[in-house]
Structure formats: C-alpha cells, structure tokens
Design a protein around this motif. Structure first.
Motif, PDB file in Angstrom:
ATOM      1  N   TYR A   1     -27.960  12.205  13.175  1.00 54.75           N
ATOM      2  CA  TYR A   1     -27.932  12.568  14.587  1.00 54.75           C
ATOM      3  C   TYR A   1     -26.584  13.186  14.945  1.00 54.75           C
ATOM      4  CZ  TYR A   1     -32.176   9.853  15.069  1.00 54.75           C
ATOM      5  OH  TYR A   1     -33.452   9.392  14.928  1.00 54.75           O
ATOM      6  N   LEU A   2     -26.622  14.158  15.826  1.00 58.45           N
ATOM      7  CA  LEU A   2     -25.432  14.806  16.347  1.00 58.45           C
ATOM      8  C   LEU A   2     -25.120  14.212  17.713  1.00 58.45           C
ATOM      9  CD1 LEU A   2     -23.337  17.171  16.175  1.00 58.45           C
ATOM     10  CD2 LEU A   2     -25.062  18.578  17.341  1.00 58.45           C
ATOM     11  N   THR A   3     -23.862  13.836  17.923  1.00 57.76           N
ATOM     12  CA  THR A   3     -23.483  13.290  19.231  1.00 57.76           C
ATOM     13  C   THR A   3     -23.208  14.430  20.214  1.00 57.76           C
ATOM     14  OG1 THR A   3     -21.116  13.236  18.723  1.00 57.76           O
ATOM     15  CG2 THR A   3     -22.404  11.305  18.107  1.00 57.76           C
ATOM     16  N   THR A   4     -23.631  14.223  21.430  1.00 58.58           N
ATOM     17  CA  THR A   4     -23.315  15.071  22.600  1.00 58.58           C
ATOM     18  C   THR A   4     -24.072  16.393  22.637  1.00 58.58           C
ATOM     19  OG1 THR A   4     -21.100  14.101  22.613  1.00 58.58           O
ATOM     20  CG2 THR A   4     -21.454  16.036  24.001  1.00 58.58           C
ATOM     21  N   ARG A   5     -23.983  17.185  21.593  1.00 61.81           N
ATOM     22  CA  ARG A   5     -24.602  18.511  21.603  1.00 61.81           C
ATOM     23  C   ARG A   5     -26.065  18.448  21.177  1.00 61.81           C
ATOM     24  NH1 ARG A   5     -21.464  21.698  24.748  1.00 61.81           N
ATOM     25  NH2 ARG A   5     -19.292  21.674  24.070  1.00 61.81           N
TER      26      ARG A   5
ATOM     27  N   ASP B   1     -19.324   2.770  14.069  1.00 65.33           N
ATOM     28  CA  ASP B   1     -19.220   2.185  15.408  1.00 65.33           C
ATOM     29  C   ASP B   1     -18.021   2.766  16.150  1.00 65.33           C
ATOM     30  OD1 ASP B   1     -21.442   0.612  15.058  1.00 65.33           O
ATOM     31  OD2 ASP B   1     -20.332  -1.177  14.456  1.00 65.33           O
ATOM     32  N   THR B   2     -16.905   2.899  15.444  1.00 70.55           N
ATOM     33  CA  THR B   2     -15.715   3.500  16.049  1.00 70.55           C
ATOM     34  C   THR B   2     -15.943   4.975  16.348  1.00 70.55           C
ATOM     35  OG1 THR B   2     -14.360   1.942  14.788  1.00 70.55           O
ATOM     36  CG2 THR B   2     -13.231   3.824  15.768  1.00 70.55           C
ATOM     37  N   VAL B   3     -16.633   5.653  15.441  1.00 72.35           N
ATOM     38  CA  VAL B   3     -16.963   7.067  15.666  1.00 72.35           C
ATOM     39  C   VAL B   3     -17.720   7.225  16.984  1.00 72.35           C
ATOM     40  CG1 VAL B   3     -18.392   8.991  14.852  1.00 72.35           C
ATOM     41  CG2 VAL B   3     -16.948   7.738  13.242  1.00 72.35           C
ATOM     42  N   LEU B   4     -18.713   6.380  17.218  1.00 73.01           N
ATOM     43  CA  LEU B   4     -19.514   6.478  18.439  1.00 73.01           C
ATOM     44  C   LEU B   4     -18.699   6.147  19.682  1.00 73.01           C
ATOM     45  CD1 LEU B   4     -22.839   4.919  17.109  1.00 73.01           C
ATOM     46  CD2 LEU B   4     -22.506   7.284  17.852  1.00 73.01           C
ATOM     47  N   LEU B   5     -17.801   5.183  19.569  1.00 73.79           N
ATOM     48  CA  LEU B   5     -16.949   4.854  20.713  1.00 73.79           C
ATOM     49  C   LEU B   5     -16.008   6.015  21.050  1.00 73.79           C
ATOM     50  CD1 LEU B   5     -16.117   1.137  19.908  1.00 73.79           C
ATOM     51  CD2 LEU B   5     -17.511   1.982  21.808  1.00 73.79           C
ATOM     52  N   LEU B   6     -15.489   6.668  20.029  1.00 79.88           N
ATOM     53  CA  LEU B   6     -14.630   7.827  20.276  1.00 79.88           C
ATOM     54  C   LEU B   6     -15.429   8.982  20.876  1.00 79.88           C
ATOM     55  CD1 LEU B   6     -12.336   7.859  17.105  1.00 79.88           C
ATOM     56  CD2 LEU B   6     -11.670   7.330  19.454  1.00 79.88           C
ATOM     57  N   ALA B   7     -16.675   9.147  20.403  1.00 83.61           N
ATOM     58  CA  ALA B   7     -17.532  10.180  20.992  1.00 83.61           C
ATOM     59  C   ALA B   7     -17.803   9.866  22.459  1.00 83.61           C
ATOM     60  CB  ALA B   7     -18.840  10.285  20.208  1.00 83.61           C
ATOM     61  N   ALA B   8     -18.035   8.583  22.775  1.00 77.61           N
ATOM     62  CA  ALA B   8     -18.262   8.187  24.166  1.00 77.61           C
ATOM     63  C   ALA B   8     -17.026   8.428  25.032  1.00 77.61           C
ATOM     64  CB  ALA B   8     -18.653   6.706  24.232  1.00 77.61           C
TER      65      ALA B   8
ATOM     66  N   THR C   1     -28.449   2.817  16.183  1.00 75.03           N
ATOM     67  CA  THR C   1     -29.526   2.084  16.849  1.00 75.03           C
ATOM     68  C   THR C   1     -29.138   1.634  18.252  1.00 75.03           C
ATOM     69  OG1 THR C   1     -28.786   0.065  15.758  1.00 75.03           O
ATOM     70  CG2 THR C   1     -30.573   1.288  14.697  1.00 75.03           C
ATOM     71  N   ARG C   2     -27.825   1.399  18.468  1.00 77.04           N
ATOM     72  CA  ARG C   2     -27.362   0.966  19.800  1.00 77.04           C
ATOM     73  C   ARG C   2     -26.138   1.785  20.195  1.00 77.04           C
ATOM     74  NH1 ARG C   2     -28.712  -3.624  16.992  1.00 77.04           N
ATOM     75  NH2 ARG C   2     -30.382  -4.904  17.877  1.00 77.04           N
ATOM     76  N   PRO C   3     -26.332   3.058  20.513  1.00 75.58           N
ATOM     77  CA  PRO C   3     -25.178   3.894  20.882  1.00 75.58           C
ATOM     78  C   PRO C   3     -24.572   3.433  22.192  1.00 75.58           C
ATOM     79  CG  PRO C   3     -27.226   5.053  21.321  1.00 75.58           C
ATOM     80  CD  PRO C   3     -27.599   3.809  20.591  1.00 75.58           C
ATOM     81  N   PRO C   4     -23.262   3.584  22.353  1.00 81.74           N
ATOM     82  CA  PRO C   4     -22.623   3.185  23.616  1.00 81.74           C
ATOM     83  C   PRO C   4     -23.069   4.078  24.767  1.00 81.74           C
ATOM     84  CG  PRO C   4     -21.066   4.306  22.171  1.00 81.74           C
ATOM     85  CD  PRO C   4     -22.303   4.092  21.367  1.00 81.74           C
ATOM     86  N   ALA C   5     -22.893   3.579  25.965  1.00 87.05           N
ATOM     87  CA  ALA C   5     -23.270   4.343  27.154  1.00 87.05           C
ATOM     88  C   ALA C   5     -22.546   5.685  27.168  1.00 87.05           C
ATOM     89  CB  ALA C   5     -22.924   3.544  28.413  1.00 87.05           C
ATOM     90  N   GLY C   6     -23.277   6.703  27.536  1.00 86.76           N
ATOM     91  CA  GLY C   6     -22.688   8.028  27.628  1.00 86.76           C
ATOM     92  C   GLY C   6     -22.800   8.865  26.384  1.00 86.76           C
ATOM     93  N   VAL C   7     -23.319   8.299  25.296  1.00 83.69           N
ATOM     94  CA  VAL C   7     -23.478   9.060  24.057  1.00 83.69           C
ATOM     95  C   VAL C   7     -24.927   9.504  23.928  1.00 83.69           C
ATOM     96  CG1 VAL C   7     -23.419   8.990  21.540  1.00 83.69           C
ATOM     97  CG2 VAL C   7     -21.583   7.936  22.850  1.00 83.69           C
ATOM     98  N   ARG C   8     -25.134  10.798  23.933  1.00 83.41           N
ATOM     99  CA  ARG C   8     -26.470  11.368  23.726  1.00 83.41           C
ATOM    100  C   ARG C   8     -26.585  11.797  22.260  1.00 83.41           C
ATOM    101  NH1 ARG C   8     -28.004  16.706  24.217  1.00 83.41           N
ATOM    102  NH2 ARG C   8     -26.046  17.181  25.300  1.00 83.41           N
ATOM    103  N   LEU C   9     -27.700  11.410  21.628  1.00 85.87           N
ATOM    104  CA  LEU C   9     -27.898  11.705  20.216  1.00 85.87           C
ATOM    105  C   LEU C   9     -29.067  12.661  20.030  1.00 85.87           C
ATOM    106  CD1 LEU C   9     -27.494   8.090  18.785  1.00 85.87           C
ATOM    107  CD2 LEU C   9     -25.806   9.923  18.722  1.00 85.87           C
ATOM    108  N   THR C  10     -28.857  13.680  19.207  1.00 83.57           N
ATOM    109  CA  THR C  10     -29.896  14.652  18.905  1.00 83.57           C
ATOM    110  C   THR C  10     -30.141  14.666  17.401  1.00 83.57           C
ATOM    111  OG1 THR C  10     -29.242  16.056  20.760  1.00 83.57           O
ATOM    112  CG2 THR C  10     -30.569  17.081  19.030  1.00 83.57           C
ATOM    113  N   GLN C  11     -31.389  14.467  16.997  1.00 92.52           N
ATOM    114  CA  GLN C  11     -31.695  14.495  15.575  1.00 92.52           C
ATOM    115  C   GLN C  11     -31.531  15.914  15.023  1.00 92.52           C
ATOM    116  OE1 GLN C  11     -35.325  12.505  14.462  1.00 92.52           O
ATOM    117  NE2 GLN C  11     -35.494  13.600  12.515  1.00 92.52           N
TER     118      GLN C  11
END
Length: 294
Positions: free
Chosen positions: A172-176, A221-228, A242-252
C-alpha cells in the motif's frame, strides 16, 4: 574418508570468499579454519585452494568437491531428521528466524499453538533480515526462518535452502493514489541494503522517478506514524497496515510481498517442521482475516 565438518568449511569458503569471513560466521578462529582446510586437502590428496597473498580461491578440484559437499550435507541433514522422527514427539530447541513484521504479526499466536500441542519443543526466535537467512541456516544458527521477497527484487535465499510459500500480500502507498503522484514528495524508506529499501527504490524507478528520501526507518509502525505526521510517503505491506493511524490514507498498488518458510535442504523431513508450519499457517490465516485493506 572426507570429514563432513571440513566439507562444511569448504562450502562456506566458496560462498563467503575469505577465511576470515568463514571464521566469523562459524565462530572459529581464522587459524583454526585454515588448519581444517589444510587437513581437508590432505584427506582429498589434491590442492583445493590457491593462496595469493591474503586472497584464497578454490581450485577446479575444490569447486568439484563443493558440488559434492552440497549433496553430502543434505544427506546428513536428512539422516538427522530421520533420527529425530524416531523420538516420541517433537522436542528440544527450534531456532526460528523472522523479519520484524512476521515476528510481531504471525509468530506469537503460532508459537502459542505450537507449544500447546507439542510442549516438548522449545521455540527460540531471533529477528533477522532475510538477506542474512541463508548464511544463518547453513551455519546452523537457525533451523527454520521466515523470509520475504518483493516484486522488483530477486529471491534472497540461495540454493542451499528450500522454501515453502506462506503468504502473499499487497503493498500500500500512503497518502497518494498512485506512485506517479508521489514523484515530488519526500519518501520514508528502509535502511539501504535491505530488501524493503531496494523494492521501494526500484518501484519508484519503474514509475519513472528517483525517490527523494528523507527518512530511513525499518519499523513499519514508525513509518506510518511519520506518514501521519506529514513527513513523507511510503510503501507498506498489508500485515503492517491493518491499523493505520488517523489521517493516513492507504492505496493498494500493483506490488506484492511474499512470505516464505525457509530451511536447510534435507531439514524438510524433521518432525519439528511440520507442526511449526501448521501452527504458522493457522496464525497467518487469522492475521489476514483480522482486518486491513484490499
């Protein structure tokens, strides 16, 4: 008669290239390795090594012996597995290697199931990068390991290792919404030299750009927090998302990570491998049904 222990040293030398590297991997002194290889040459009755200064290369006879050593060591592994099967149930240490995501998401439940069914087993887990697994298995530091491979990255294990498929998961790609959209963004990638780092760089190159790396982080987990926190975009596997932090949109995206069970050739018949694999498959099925994306 050729000594299998010395054959193992010769095989490691053929793969590692220096006596010092063999000594470090197998916790010997360099002088002990050199003495054992000299003794193997006397047993073989032929020169197996050519020494030029500090460099050591195998002679044609040495390379031929390494080819036969693979078969000999595999046969010995099968013999040890057959002897272990005569015991009453699997028992003793089971040394397991795993990359961090698998150690967190798959192993805890698998080990609970394994020990409940086979209390005589003593699982011992060590985190390890997949690139180091083949050497650890050959050296006997591990009995079995979980490794992963990605699209854009060649298989990481060598021909001394057998594998069985466990899990295929999307990335999954974060944000974009697409890789091409992230060409101008800062990126969060793994440490250089890891498979995750290579996959990200090559995926970006396939999309037509070089990633502008801001952070090197191995823990997803740290990667996702930094993305958030708006610190960049990243590629993460499903098990880590499976449990991305708030504000992180994931695109397959059209990239896959495959997890494999890896072990020495000949170890496949060991009585501990089958119950471990069964427990692992149960925990994997539950982990992939527990939520996530896609």
């Amino acid at each position: 008669m050729l000594d299998p222990r010395k054959l193992r040293l010769l095989r490691e030398l053929s793969r590692r290239g220096t006596i010092a590297a063999v000594a470090e991997a197998l916790t010997f002194t360099a002088s002990a390795v050199s003495q054992q290889l000299s003794a193997l040459e006397r047993e073989a009755g032929l020169p197996l090594l050519e020494r030029t200064g500090r460099a050591v290369v195998l002679t044609p006879a040495g390379r031929l012996l390494v080819e036969h050593a693979e078969a000999v060591l595999e046969s010995l592994e099968r013999a040890e597995a057959a002897l272990a099967a005569t015991r009453t149930g699997p028992s003793g240490p089971l040394r397991i290697g795993a990359f961090p995501t698998a150690a967190r998401a798959l192993l805890p439940e698998a080990l609970t199931l394994l020990v409940e069914e086979h209390p005589g087993l003593e699982p011992m887990v060590a985190e390890i990068d997949p690139a180091d697994v083949s050497a650890a298995l050959r050296a006997g530091a591990l009995d079995v390991a979980l490794v992963h491979e990605y699209d854009f990255v060649p298989p990481v294990v060598d021909d001394s290792v057998e594998t069985r498929p466990l899990l295929a998961e999307p990335m999954y790609l974060t944000t974009r919404s697409a890789l091409e959209e992230a060409a101008g963004d800062p990126w969060i990638v793994s440490t250089p030299g890891t498979l995750c780092h290579t996959m990200t760089v090559r995926a970006c190159q396939a999309a037509g750009f070089e990633p502008r790396v801001r952070h090197h982080i191995d823990d997803f987990d740290t990667v996702l927090l930094l993305a958030a926190a708006g610190q960049g975009v990243a590629l993460v596997p499903r098990l880590a998302a499976t449990r991305p932090p708030a504000g992180v949109r994931l695109t397959q995206v059209k990239i896959e990570r495959r997890t494999l069970i890896a072990f020495r050739r000949g170890y496949g018949e060991h009585p501990a491998l089958s119950p471990f694999t069964a427990a692992l498959r149960k925990s994997t099925a539950r982990a992939t049904q527990a939520g996530g994306h896609g």
